[in-house]
Scaffold this active site. Sequence first.
Site, PDB file in Angstrom:
ATOM      1  N   ASP A  43       0.761  -1.154  -0.137  1.00 31.63           N
ATOM      2  CA  ASP A  43      -0.070   0.009  -0.023  1.00 31.63           C
ATOM      3  C   ASP A  43       0.981   1.241   0.030  1.00 31.63           C
ATOM      4  OD1 ASP A  43       1.079  -0.036   2.617  1.00 31.63           O
ATOM      5  OD2 ASP A  43      -1.055   0.144   3.635  1.00 31.63           O
ATOM      6  N   ASP A  82      -1.159  -6.105   0.053  1.00 29.08           N
ATOM      7  CA  ASP A  82      -1.425  -5.349   1.221  1.00 29.08           C
ATOM      8  C   ASP A  82      -2.963  -5.150   1.311  1.00 29.08           C
ATOM      9  OD1 ASP A  82       0.450  -4.698   3.077  1.00 29.08           O
ATOM     10  OD2 ASP A  82       1.292  -3.072   1.842  1.00 29.08           O
ATOM     11  N   LYS A 111      -1.168  -9.360   3.277  1.00 28.41           N
ATOM     12  CA  LYS A 111      -0.379  -8.605   4.450  1.00 28.41           C
ATOM     13  C   LYS A 111      -0.891  -7.696   5.361  1.00 28.41           C
ATOM     14  CE  LYS A 111       3.043  -5.595   3.797  1.00 28.41           C
ATOM     15  NZ  LYS A 111       2.881  -4.459   4.639  1.00 28.41           N
ATOM     16  N   GLU A 180       9.629  -3.962  10.474  1.00 31.41           N
ATOM     17  CA  GLU A 180       9.941  -2.443  10.039  1.00 31.41           C
ATOM     18  C   GLU A 180      10.671  -2.096  11.110  1.00 31.41           C
ATOM     19  OE1 GLU A 180       7.232  -0.910   7.050  1.00 31.41           O
ATOM     20  OE2 GLU A 180       8.375   0.993   7.135  1.00 31.41           O
TER      21      GLU A 180
HETATM   22  O1  KIV Z   1       3.597  -0.945   1.703  1.00 29.25           O
HETATM   23  C1  KIV Z   1       4.851  -1.441   1.574  1.00 29.25           C
HETATM   24  O2  KIV Z   1       5.537  -1.165   0.501  1.00 29.25           O
HETATM   25  C2  KIV Z   1       5.389  -2.077   2.630  1.00 29.25           C
HETATM   26  C3  KIV Z   1       6.900  -2.302   2.529  1.00 29.25           C
HETATM   27  C4  KIV Z   1       7.408  -1.212   2.929  1.00 29.25           C
HETATM   28  C5  KIV Z   1       7.093  -3.459   3.594  1.00 29.25           C
HETATM   29  O3  KIV Z   1       4.505  -2.492   3.572  1.00 29.25           O
END
Ligand code: KIV
Length: 264
Positions: A43, A82, A111, A180
Amino acid sequence: MNKLSYKKILSKKNKMPITCLTAYSKPIAKILDGEVDLILIGDSLGTTVYGMKNTRGVTLDMMKNHGRAVVKNTKFSMTVVDMPYNTYRNKKEALNNANILINFTKANFVKIETDNKTIDIVKYLTDNKINVVSHIGVTPQQFVNFKKIKSVGKQNEDRKKLLELATQLEQAGSKLIVLECINQLTAKKITNILSIPTIGIGSSKHCDGQVLVIDDILNFNSDIKKPKFVKNFTNIEENISKAVKKFAITVKNKKFPQQKHSYK
Ligand code: KIV
């Protein structure tokens, strides 16, 4: 080359670093496919593609459309999509939206940004056959202002909490866990106690794998201030800028289009 399996990714733990980059579109997916183990439709597209200040404005439709474009063009790597902000506030909402995302995009995993209030959501999703990647430490959906982001897990108390959270997320069925901006000793300890792989972003070499945002390794969107953990591997903006300048000059000089670019 065959499509990578979760079993193969799992077998890399303690043996070979796992690689992951973000992709939001077909051309980037095609370049990453087979070169990295995991492609994340993050995201982060809210800030990188849509120019938002943070990721809170990202919608399920955005993730569906970018997710489908990427997954359709990924033959070998595994894909993670995500779940955006406010799409997993309770178990039912999470399952409904995870099913929508997986059915539409055909990604291998969803995720979600997790804390100790969302462990039951991870469990509910995995009980319902959704493959979940958990994301802990600094979770960008909690930040309206990215300038306020700081690393976490340095103090003993925080370290203990993160270790407990990671353990509980593994027990809840997470297949992978993104760490993270976590202090390196804490990231090392988490990686050592878990059987599932940890994928780090700003969390040191002690993680089982590394993820970065594609724009950051390419030095794209260079006007956005980048965190310390980012490394540029090329300067794509320079190349694009040169091509754009050449196009403009060639058109102004009436050297393009030529006869070979025209229809009779
Ligand atoms: O949204 C994203 O790109 C992420 C990464 C930074 C792990 O969650």
